[in-house]
Design a protein around this motif. Structure first.
Motif, PDB file in Angstrom:
ATOM      1  N   SER A 162       0.815  -1.213   0.000  1.00 28.86           N
ATOM      2  CA  SER A 162       0.000   0.000   0.000  1.00 28.86           C
ATOM      3  C   SER A 162       0.847   1.262   0.000  1.00 28.86           C
ATOM      4  O   SER A 162       0.324   2.351  -0.224  1.00 28.86           O
ATOM      5  CB  SER A 162      -0.927   0.014   1.224  1.00 28.86           C
ATOM      6  OG  SER A 162      -1.811  -1.092   1.209  1.00 28.86           O
ATOM      7  N   ILE A 163       2.142   1.119   0.260  1.00 30.90           N
ATOM      8  CA  ILE A 163       3.044   2.272   0.301  1.00 30.90           C
ATOM      9  C   ILE A 163       3.570   2.529  -1.100  1.00 30.90           C
ATOM     10  O   ILE A 163       4.172   1.647  -1.724  1.00 30.90           O
ATOM     11  CB  ILE A 163       4.200   2.024   1.280  1.00 30.90           C
ATOM     12  CG1 ILE A 163       3.641   1.792   2.684  1.00 30.90           C
ATOM     13  CG2 ILE A 163       5.178   3.190   1.283  1.00 30.90           C
ATOM     14  CD1 ILE A 163       4.694   1.406   3.689  1.00 30.90           C
ATOM     15  N   GLY A 164       3.343   3.696  -1.608  1.00 35.57           N
ATOM     16  CA  GLY A 164       3.781   4.004  -2.967  1.00 35.57           C
ATOM     17  C   GLY A 164       3.913   5.492  -3.161  1.00 35.57           C
ATOM     18  O   GLY A 164       3.998   6.274  -2.209  1.00 35.57           O
ATOM     19  N   GLY A 165       3.910   5.904  -4.423  1.00 34.23           N
ATOM     20  CA  GLY A 165       4.053   7.308  -4.749  1.00 34.23           C
ATOM     21  C   GLY A 165       5.414   7.851  -4.346  1.00 34.23           C
ATOM     22  O   GLY A 165       6.394   7.113  -4.195  1.00 34.23           O
ATOM     23  N   LEU A 223      13.744   3.519 -10.537  1.00 36.88           N
ATOM     24  CA  LEU A 223      13.881   2.250 -11.260  1.00 36.88           C
ATOM     25  C   LEU A 223      13.041   1.141 -10.636  1.00 36.88           C
ATOM     26  O   LEU A 223      12.802   0.120 -11.282  1.00 36.88           O
ATOM     27  CB  LEU A 223      15.353   1.828 -11.292  1.00 36.88           C
ATOM     28  CG  LEU A 223      16.299   2.701 -12.120  1.00 36.88           C
ATOM     29  CD1 LEU A 223      17.725   2.222 -11.966  1.00 36.88           C
ATOM     30  CD2 LEU A 223      15.885   2.689 -13.592  1.00 36.88           C
ATOM     31  N   VAL A 224      12.600   1.319  -9.399  1.00 38.99           N
ATOM     32  CA  VAL A 224      11.804   0.260  -8.771  1.00 38.99           C
ATOM     33  C   VAL A 224      10.464   0.092  -9.470  1.00 38.99           C
ATOM     34  O   VAL A 224       9.801  -0.946  -9.289  1.00 38.99           O
ATOM     35  CB  VAL A 224      11.597   0.545  -7.274  1.00 38.99           C
ATOM     36  CG1 VAL A 224      12.921   0.617  -6.549  1.00 38.99           C
ATOM     37  CG2 VAL A 224      10.797   1.833  -7.055  1.00 38.99           C
ATOM     38  N   SER A 225      10.040   1.074 -10.266  1.00 38.63           N
ATOM     39  CA  SER A 225       8.785   0.910 -11.008  1.00 38.63           C
ATOM     40  C   SER A 225       8.895  -0.207 -12.035  1.00 38.63           C
ATOM     41  O   SER A 225       7.874  -0.788 -12.431  1.00 38.63           O
ATOM     42  CB  SER A 225       8.414   2.222 -11.706  1.00 38.63           C
ATOM     43  OG  SER A 225       9.410   2.601 -12.648  1.00 38.63           O
ATOM     44  N   ILE A 226      10.125  -0.550 -12.444  1.00 37.65           N
ATOM     45  CA  ILE A 226      10.310  -1.615 -13.425  1.00 37.65           C
ATOM     46  C   ILE A 226      10.001  -2.973 -12.811  1.00 37.65           C
ATOM     47  O   ILE A 226       9.621  -3.916 -13.515  1.00 37.65           O
ATOM     48  CB  ILE A 226      11.743  -1.562 -13.996  1.00 37.65           C
ATOM     49  CG1 ILE A 226      11.974  -0.211 -14.676  1.00 37.65           C
ATOM     50  CG2 ILE A 226      11.999  -2.692 -14.980  1.00 37.65           C
ATOM     51  CD1 ILE A 226      13.365  -0.016 -15.219  1.00 37.65           C
ATOM     52  N   MET A 261       3.155   4.666 -10.142  1.00 33.12           N
ATOM     53  CA  MET A 261       1.783   5.098  -9.893  1.00 33.12           C
ATOM     54  C   MET A 261       1.251   5.909 -11.063  1.00 33.12           C
ATOM     55  O   MET A 261       0.077   5.779 -11.456  1.00 33.12           O
ATOM     56  CB  MET A 261       1.742   5.920  -8.605  1.00 33.12           C
ATOM     57  CG  MET A 261       0.345   6.280  -8.137  1.00 33.12           C
ATOM     58  SD  MET A 261      -0.660   4.854  -7.695  1.00 33.12           S
ATOM     59  CE  MET A 261       0.299   4.191  -6.319  1.00 33.12           C
ATOM     60  N   THR A 262       2.105   6.721 -11.657  1.00 34.39           N
ATOM     61  CA  THR A 262       1.678   7.541 -12.792  1.00 34.39           C
ATOM     62  C   THR A 262       1.311   6.680 -13.987  1.00 34.39           C
ATOM     63  O   THR A 262       0.255   6.855 -14.610  1.00 34.39           O
ATOM     64  CB  THR A 262       2.792   8.531 -13.169  1.00 34.39           C
ATOM     65  OG1 THR A 262       3.014   9.421 -12.070  1.00 34.39           O
ATOM     66  CG2 THR A 262       2.421   9.328 -14.401  1.00 34.39           C
ATOM     67  N   ARG A 263       2.180   5.712 -14.306  1.00 33.63           N
ATOM     68  CA  ARG A 263       1.956   4.904 -15.500  1.00 33.63           C
ATOM     69  C   ARG A 263       0.879   3.838 -15.298  1.00 33.63           C
ATOM     70  O   ARG A 263       0.064   3.594 -16.181  1.00 33.63           O
ATOM     71  CB  ARG A 263       3.267   4.241 -15.926  1.00 33.63           C
ATOM     72  CG  ARG A 263       4.301   5.208 -16.468  1.00 33.63           C
ATOM     73  CD  ARG A 263       5.352   4.457 -17.258  1.00 33.63           C
ATOM     74  NE  ARG A 263       6.027   3.468 -16.430  1.00 33.63           N
ATOM     75  CZ  ARG A 263       7.200   3.657 -15.856  1.00 33.63           C
ATOM     76  NH1 ARG A 263       7.813   4.826 -15.992  1.00 33.63           N
ATOM     77  NH2 ARG A 263       7.781   2.713 -15.137  1.00 33.63           N
ATOM     78  N   GLN A 264       0.883   3.191 -14.127  1.00 41.30           N
ATOM     79  CA  GLN A 264       0.023   2.027 -13.931  1.00 41.30           C
ATOM     80  C   GLN A 264      -1.352   2.374 -13.384  1.00 41.30           C
ATOM     81  O   GLN A 264      -2.337   1.693 -13.682  1.00 41.30           O
ATOM     82  CB  GLN A 264       0.708   1.039 -12.979  1.00 41.30           C
ATOM     83  CG  GLN A 264       2.058   0.563 -13.463  1.00 41.30           C
ATOM     84  CD  GLN A 264       2.820  -0.175 -12.381  1.00 41.30           C
ATOM     85  OE1 GLN A 264       2.274  -0.533 -11.341  1.00 41.30           O
ATOM     86  NE2 GLN A 264       4.107  -0.409 -12.613  1.00 41.30           N
ATOM     87  N   ARG A 265      -1.453   3.408 -12.560  1.00 41.26           N
ATOM     88  CA  ARG A 265      -2.710   3.673 -11.867  1.00 41.26           C
ATOM     89  C   ARG A 265      -3.441   4.910 -12.359  1.00 41.26           C
ATOM     90  O   ARG A 265      -4.627   5.061 -12.060  1.00 41.26           O
ATOM     91  CB  ARG A 265      -2.435   3.840 -10.365  1.00 41.26           C
ATOM     92  CG  ARG A 265      -1.598   2.730  -9.750  1.00 41.26           C
ATOM     93  CD  ARG A 265      -2.371   1.453  -9.594  1.00 41.26           C
ATOM     94  NE  ARG A 265      -1.529   0.390  -9.078  1.00 41.26           N
ATOM     95  CZ  ARG A 265      -1.307   0.183  -7.778  1.00 41.26           C
ATOM     96  NH1 ARG A 265      -1.870   0.975  -6.875  1.00 41.26           N
ATOM     97  NH2 ARG A 265      -0.533  -0.817  -7.381  1.00 41.26           N
ATOM     98  N   ILE A 266      -2.773   5.797 -13.068  1.00 45.41           N
ATOM     99  CA  ILE A 266      -3.422   7.052 -13.468  1.00 45.41           C
ATOM    100  C   ILE A 266      -3.524   7.166 -14.986  1.00 45.41           C
ATOM    101  O   ILE A 266      -4.611   7.358 -15.536  1.00 45.41           O
ATOM    102  CB  ILE A 266      -2.669   8.266 -12.880  1.00 45.41           C
ATOM    103  CG1 ILE A 266      -2.645   8.181 -11.347  1.00 45.41           C
ATOM    104  CG2 ILE A 266      -3.324   9.569 -13.322  1.00 45.41           C
ATOM    105  CD1 ILE A 266      -1.888   9.297 -10.679  1.00 45.41           C
ATOM    106  N   GLU A 297     -10.341   7.938 -17.295  1.00 47.14           N
ATOM    107  CA  GLU A 297     -10.539   9.351 -16.983  1.00 47.14           C
ATOM    108  C   GLU A 297      -9.360  10.213 -17.397  1.00 47.14           C
ATOM    109  O   GLU A 297      -9.535  11.352 -17.840  1.00 47.14           O
ATOM    110  CB  GLU A 297     -10.790   9.538 -15.478  1.00 47.14           C
ATOM    111  CG  GLU A 297     -12.106   8.962 -14.984  1.00 47.14           C
ATOM    112  CD  GLU A 297     -11.981   7.487 -14.663  1.00 47.14           C
ATOM    113  OE1 GLU A 297     -10.860   6.951 -14.820  1.00 47.14           O
ATOM    114  OE2 GLU A 297     -12.981   6.868 -14.266  1.00 47.14           O
ATOM    115  N   TRP A 298      -8.130   9.685 -17.243  1.00 48.04           N
ATOM    116  CA  TRP A 298      -6.954  10.517 -17.462  1.00 48.04           C
ATOM    117  C   TRP A 298      -6.033   9.945 -18.533  1.00 48.04           C
ATOM    118  O   TRP A 298      -4.862  10.275 -18.577  1.00 48.04           O
ATOM    119  CB  TRP A 298      -6.177  10.686 -16.155  1.00 48.04           C
ATOM    120  CG  TRP A 298      -7.003  11.267 -15.065  1.00 48.04           C
ATOM    121  CD1 TRP A 298      -7.466  10.639 -13.959  1.00 48.04           C
ATOM    122  CD2 TRP A 298      -7.495  12.609 -14.991  1.00 48.04           C
ATOM    123  NE1 TRP A 298      -8.207  11.494 -13.185  1.00 48.04           N
ATOM    124  CE2 TRP A 298      -8.240  12.721 -13.804  1.00 48.04           C
ATOM    125  CE3 TRP A 298      -7.379  13.736 -15.808  1.00 48.04           C
ATOM    126  CZ2 TRP A 298      -8.864  13.896 -13.417  1.00 48.04           C
ATOM    127  CZ3 TRP A 298      -7.997  14.911 -15.431  1.00 48.04           C
ATOM    128  CH2 TRP A 298      -8.727  14.986 -14.248  1.00 48.04           C
TER     129      TRP A 298
END
Length: 431
Positions: A220-223, A370-373, A382-387, A392-393
């Motif tokens: 649950s910790i991100g961003g 790099l942890v987003s990889i 969060m930007t690429r996967q959730r938004i 909507e966006w």
């Protein structure tokens, strides 16, 4: 003819100082010397001004005509009605996800408190003018921050503090006999007590007095919170580990020197993304059955190893830059190896290594993206996967990436400015 005409006139006061010509003072002089000194410089100046004009002509309307209210990109397009402008409503709508990831919205006060307490805890370390007694809070802060962010029983951080104090007492008791042996004994005590007594003692204390915060899972910790946790934690751990590796590489003991050389050269020869994949996928295969580390802990271990190898080389350069007379002076004072390193050698070497260490720290903080990889939901993940992938966006890019860039710029610029302040304070250009 009168004799007075033969006497030369002598002025009794100086003429008032005349101002230099307009072309030799102020802005005009600076422009002539720096922007239009030669024909090639003039051409490059005019081309640069044209490029700046083109960029500003596109960026300024995009910023000032931006839309800050709306529930989707369709609302932004309707409000702009064909005009140029950014859809900043996505930041206003999704800022909790960008800053905190999927952290429960009713608990956001806890990581916010941890951030402001970090500023208070770091202050006595960064600024020596503050009272030294504040360092007690600095030492307690990591455990307090862990409890605030992850929650759970308060007895977990308290038991860890007690275990560290016990290990420190063992170290102090054996320090006079053998410094290295005292370190090894303290580490053994810490590992054994944590593994053998940790679970049962915490459960017993929790049954006697239950003091708990609502637990929050690591996923649950991100961003930007995740980037900040990784950056600050890995930097704090990599600096002492890098010092140890640098000293080990200059050791006269072949085994210690060889081990440090292997660690440093191997880690520096492997890309960070490879180490992150090892932490995410392969590290579990090397652990005993039933033992598992949280993914954030595994990533912290790998990033810390990666940064410590580079910091070790930066400090080794500082050690090599010291004149031989400093080592001889320490010997002449009758200091042993650890006293000489702690009191004479390392302070000077670290002072010389400040620019390199800060450069590594800046790169380390930016490399946390790099942890987003490996599917961790940092601010880019969060930007690429959730938004961006939502209906909507979908199609909003520059606003989100610009917001992430602004956050990283604020942190990295602050680190850079502090390093310049530290260099001026220590006068690294003079010994």
């Amino acid at each position: 003819m009168s004799d007075t005409h033969a006497i030369a006139f002598v002025r009794n006061e100086m003429l008032p100082q005349a101002e230099p010509p307009v072309t030799q003072r102020g802005l005009v002089k600076w422009l002539r010397e720096n922007m239009f000194s030669t024909i090639p410089n003039t051409i490059m100046t005019l081309l640069s001004l044209y490029v700046i004009y083109v960029l500003l002509a596109s960026v300024v309307p995009w910023l000032f005509n931006g839309v800050w209210s709306g529930d989707s990109i369709r609302d932004c397009r309707a409000a702009l009605d064909g005009a140029t402008g950014g859809c900043f409503a996505v930041i206003r709508e999704r800022w909790p996800q960008l800053l905190f990831g999927s952290y429960p919205s009713n608990l956001l006060i806890r990581p916010t408190m941890a951030f402001f307490l970090l500023l208070l805890a770091a202050a006595p370390v960064l600024f020596s003018e503050l009272p030294r007694r504040l360092l007690w809070f600095t030492a307690l802060y990591p455990f307090l921050a862990y409890w605030l962010i992850w929650g759970g029983s308060i007895w977990v951080p308290l038991f860890t503090i007690a275990t560290i104090l016990l290990s420190w007492l063992v170290f102090r008791a054996l320090e006079s006999r053998s410094f290295f042996g005292a370190i090894v004994a303290a580490l053994i005590v810490f590992v054994v007590v944590s593994i053998v007594l940790g679970g049962p003692v915490v459960a017993l204390l929790d049954s006697i007095a239950t003091i708990r915060l609502q637990p929050v899972e690591s996923r649950s910790i991100g961003g930007f919170l995740l980037n900040f946790i990784l950056g600050t934690t890995c930097l704090s751990l990599s600096l002492p580990l890098g010092i140890a590796l640098a000293l080990g590489r200059k050791s006269d003991l072949p085994f210690i020197k060889g081990l440090c050389v292997i660690i440093i050269e191997f880690v520096r020869g492997v890309p960070l993304i490879t180490l992150l994949f090892v932490a995410s996928v392969m590290l579990g295969f090397f652990l005993p059955g039933g033992v598992d580390f949280d993914l954030i802990i595994r990533v912290i271990i790998m990033i810390t190893l990666f940064a410590s190898a580079y910091i070790a080389e930066a400090i080794r350069g500082g050690l090599a830059a010291l004149p031989k007379g400093q080592y001889e002076a320490a010997d002449a004072l009758g200091l042993d190896y650890w006293q000489a390193m702690r009191l004479i050698i390392l302070p000077q070497a670290l002072k010389i290594s400040i620019p390199s260490i800060v450069n590594i720290a800046l790169g380390l903080f930016k490399d946390t993206t790099l942890v987003s990889i490996i599917s961790m939901a940092d601010i880019l993940g969060m930007t690429r996967q959730r938004i961006m992938n939502t209906s909507e966006w979908f199609g909003v890019y520059w606003e989100l990436l610009g917001f992430a860039a602004l956050l990283f710029f604020i942190v990295c610029y602050s680190i850079s400015q502090y390093s310049q302040y530290l260099e001026r304070k220590l006068a690294t250009d003079h010994r």
